[in-house]
Enzyme design. Sequence first.
Site, PDB file in Angstrom:
ATOM      1  N   HIS A  86     -55.396   7.707  34.670  1.00  0.00           N
ATOM      2  CA  HIS A  86     -56.773   8.183  34.512  1.00  0.00           C
ATOM      3  C   HIS A  86     -57.709   6.984  34.629  1.00  0.00           C
ATOM      4  O   HIS A  86     -57.477   5.943  34.015  1.00  0.00           O
ATOM      5  CB  HIS A  86     -56.959   8.836  33.141  1.00  0.00           C
ATOM      6  N   ASP A 165     -62.775  20.911  24.675  1.00  0.00           N
ATOM      7  CA  ASP A 165     -63.448  19.752  25.259  1.00  0.00           C
ATOM      8  C   ASP A 165     -64.527  20.172  26.242  1.00  0.00           C
ATOM      9  O   ASP A 165     -65.580  19.528  26.320  1.00  0.00           O
ATOM     10  CB  ASP A 165     -62.438  18.832  25.951  1.00  0.00           C
ATOM     11  N   ARG A 172     -72.392  17.509  24.202  1.00  0.00           N
ATOM     12  CA  ARG A 172     -72.684  16.075  24.024  1.00  0.00           C
ATOM     13  C   ARG A 172     -73.675  15.593  25.067  1.00  0.00           C
ATOM     14  O   ARG A 172     -74.530  14.749  24.798  1.00  0.00           O
ATOM     15  CB  ARG A 172     -71.382  15.275  24.099  1.00  0.00           C
ATOM     16  N   SER A 187     -61.845  13.173  24.073  1.00  0.00           N
ATOM     17  CA  SER A 187     -62.111  14.046  25.216  1.00  0.00           C
ATOM     18  C   SER A 187     -61.130  13.740  26.355  1.00  0.00           C
ATOM     19  O   SER A 187     -60.468  14.630  26.890  1.00  0.00           O
ATOM     20  CB  SER A 187     -63.563  13.833  25.660  1.00  0.00           C
ATOM     21  N   LYS A 191     -57.211  15.977  27.288  1.00  0.00           N
ATOM     22  CA  LYS A 191     -56.885  16.564  28.585  1.00  0.00           C
ATOM     23  C   LYS A 191     -55.630  15.916  29.166  1.00  0.00           C
ATOM     24  O   LYS A 191     -54.761  16.582  29.717  1.00  0.00           O
ATOM     25  CB  LYS A 191     -58.073  16.405  29.544  1.00  0.00           C
TER      26      LYS A 191
END
Length: 429
Positions: A86, A165, A172, A187, A191
């Site tokens: 990621h 999320d 947010r 968050s 995931k």
Amino acid sequence: MNEPFDAVSVIRTKRDRNRIPDPQIDWVIDAYTRGIVAEEQMAALAMAILLNGMEGDELSRWTDAMIGSGERLDLSGVRRPTTDKHSTGGVGDKITLPLAPLVAALGAAVPQLSGRGLGHTGGTLDKLESIPGWRAEVSNADFIQQLNEIGAVICAAGDGLAPADRKLYALRDVTATVEAIPLIASSIMSKKIAEGSSSLVLDVKVGTGAFMKTEAQARTLAETMVALGTAAGTHTVALLTDMDTPLGLTVGNALEVRESIEVLAGGGPADVVELTVALAIQMLAGAGITGVDPADALADGRAMDVWRAMIRAQGGDPDATLPVAAEKHVVTSRVTGVLTRLDAYAVGVAAWRLGAGRARKEDQVSAAAGINLLVKPGDSVVTGQPLLVLHADDPDRFDRALQALEGGYDITPGGTFTPSPLIIDKIGR
Ligand code: URA
């Protein structure tokens, strides 16, 4: 249904700088997902978390509750070790495209659920969608089959992963609470953990074009995410990498696909190759695969073979001509000197204004829009030399893109440039 807790007391606990007890964490996330906790109550709680933080085990529980709000992918049918990556997002960050097939070529399975871009950073799916025929949606059964047969899938995350999320992130965004490190970390990690991969490598970007502008912030985020992954039983490491300057020589969807194909063909810009190989080494190590050199699999075509199979499996034609923009505008140098700064944020915003990115989730992106960088920091240039080529479908977009680039680079007569390292540090082991 009678609710066991009430949102006001959970908010008050965090407002008063106390740890939220586990049952209340589980409840507040679940009740928010069900619509029992109101948006304004979750907004107040998010702000209390931003101001007062969370303890390590409190945040782990929060993350588990976010994972528990949806499904967890079952990768038990995958016969290779699974590893995922990621990136926190940057300008010209096309690394997933060569990386996933490269790591698959060396024996791991890469289940890469990706997103579309928002704002000045591009999205992996937007880039791949510039390939004619390629589709981002893959069924669960095809996902597992593709992982077994080809080794890599890059596709859209379904709605079932961490639905808490999705709601919280949108909230947010409009309540000035995106920047809270515990909320960012939970968050992202909810995931990623729900994706079920047994190891994970995080590329945490630092610099003007990144979410985290300073190394200290990026380090804290990386350490927090590595701790969350480790606590959840996912082998997790992070690289802190530079995002003051765009990665590679292209920013924009089809332009970045072309550059990724150059890397898969054994060429491409040195920084893209360096980061791809460094992340591949970490992913392979996390999957327990050592003693292989990713650079060899780029040079000898093995990674390219996996790329072609991966694109074909999702309906794409790896040999198709990629879209080309109707209009071009060349930015030339007004002076002779050394390019000492090329600001990633300025380039990212310019590419976005050319049509490569979206301002709202429902906007369309242009496959062909973007920017070619003809020079990078450290290069000498002369007056009149082309520096950047802007690509757009509509020439009216050039003015606003050029405004974004104003002050976005420095050419210093007689200047010197000291490169900073692309890979700043590794967090976790
Ligand atoms: N990306 C996410 O998925 N969540 C955040 O909070 C920030 C970036």
